[in-house]
Scaffold this motif. Structure first.
Motif, mmCIF file in Angstrom:
data_model
loop_
_atom_site.group_PDB
_atom_site.id
_atom_site.type_symbol
_atom_site.label_atom_id
_atom_site.label_comp_id
_atom_site.label_asym_id
_atom_site.label_seq_id
_atom_site.Cartn_x
_atom_site.Cartn_y
_atom_site.Cartn_z
ATOM 1 N N GLN A 192 39.333 10.934 -27.982
ATOM 2 C CA GLN A 192 40.616 11.119 -28.666
ATOM 3 C C GLN A 192 41.268 9.764 -28.962
ATOM 4 O OE1 GLN A 192 42.085 13.781 -25.573
ATOM 5 N NE2 GLN A 192 42.420 15.361 -27.141
ATOM 6 N N LEU A 217 39.861 7.949 -32.071
ATOM 7 C CA LEU A 217 40.322 8.414 -33.393
ATOM 8 C C LEU A 217 41.610 7.722 -33.829
ATOM 9 C CD1 LEU A 217 39.668 12.241 -33.133
ATOM 10 C CD2 LEU A 217 38.373 10.558 -34.470
ATOM 11 N N ARG A 218 42.338 7.133 -32.896
ATOM 12 C CA ARG A 218 43.607 6.453 -33.215
ATOM 13 C C ARG A 218 43.336 4.963 -33.425
ATOM 14 N NH1 ARG A 218 43.762 11.605 -31.067
ATOM 15 N NH2 ARG A 218 45.718 12.587 -31.662
ATOM 16 N N ASP A 238 40.698 6.375 -38.892
ATOM 17 C CA ASP A 238 40.467 7.820 -38.907
ATOM 18 C C ASP A 238 41.768 8.622 -38.913
ATOM 19 O OD1 ASP A 238 37.566 7.781 -38.790
ATOM 20 O OD2 ASP A 238 37.818 7.006 -36.765
ATOM 21 N N LYS A 239 42.776 8.102 -38.263
ATOM 22 C CA LYS A 239 44.112 8.710 -38.216
ATOM 23 C C LYS A 239 45.111 7.575 -38.405
ATOM 24 C CE LYS A 239 43.057 12.583 -35.140
ATOM 25 N NZ LYS A 239 43.556 13.758 -35.842
ATOM 26 N N GLY A 283 41.921 1.833 -30.736
ATOM 27 C CA GLY A 283 41.182 3.030 -30.370
ATOM 28 C C GLY A 283 40.281 2.813 -29.174
#
Length: 82
Positions: free
Chosen positions: A14, A17-18, A22-23, A54
């Motif tokens: 998780q 992804l930050r 990606d986000k 990330g």
């Protein structure tokens, strides 16, 4: 460094992804806490010198030109779990 209570937990997947790609969030972890560095101009596009967002930066801090105090300026938003 005081730790906020009742923080949500995030896995390494998780957190990954930050990464600013990606986000839209840009997060990094240090000593089990996750910090939101999205608003930092030094973390634009998820990269800060040779460090990528990330990720858990605990092992990388020893090579940085600053101390862990640098994290004091960012908001703790979660805990990193395995």
């Amino acid at each position: 460094m005081s730790e906020p209570h009742n923080l949500p937990s995030y896995t390494k997947a998780q957190l990954a992804l930050r990464n600013g790609q990606d986000k839209p969030q840009i997060w990094v972890a240090y000593l089990g806490l996750i910090y939101d560095v999205t608003k930092s101009r030094l973390w634009r596009e998820g990269k800060h010198y040779e460090h990528w967002a990330g990720q858990d930066l605990t092992d990388e801090l020893k090579d940085a030109p600053h101390t862990e105090k640098v994290f004091d300026r960012f908001t703790v938003i979660g805990r990193l779990v395995n």
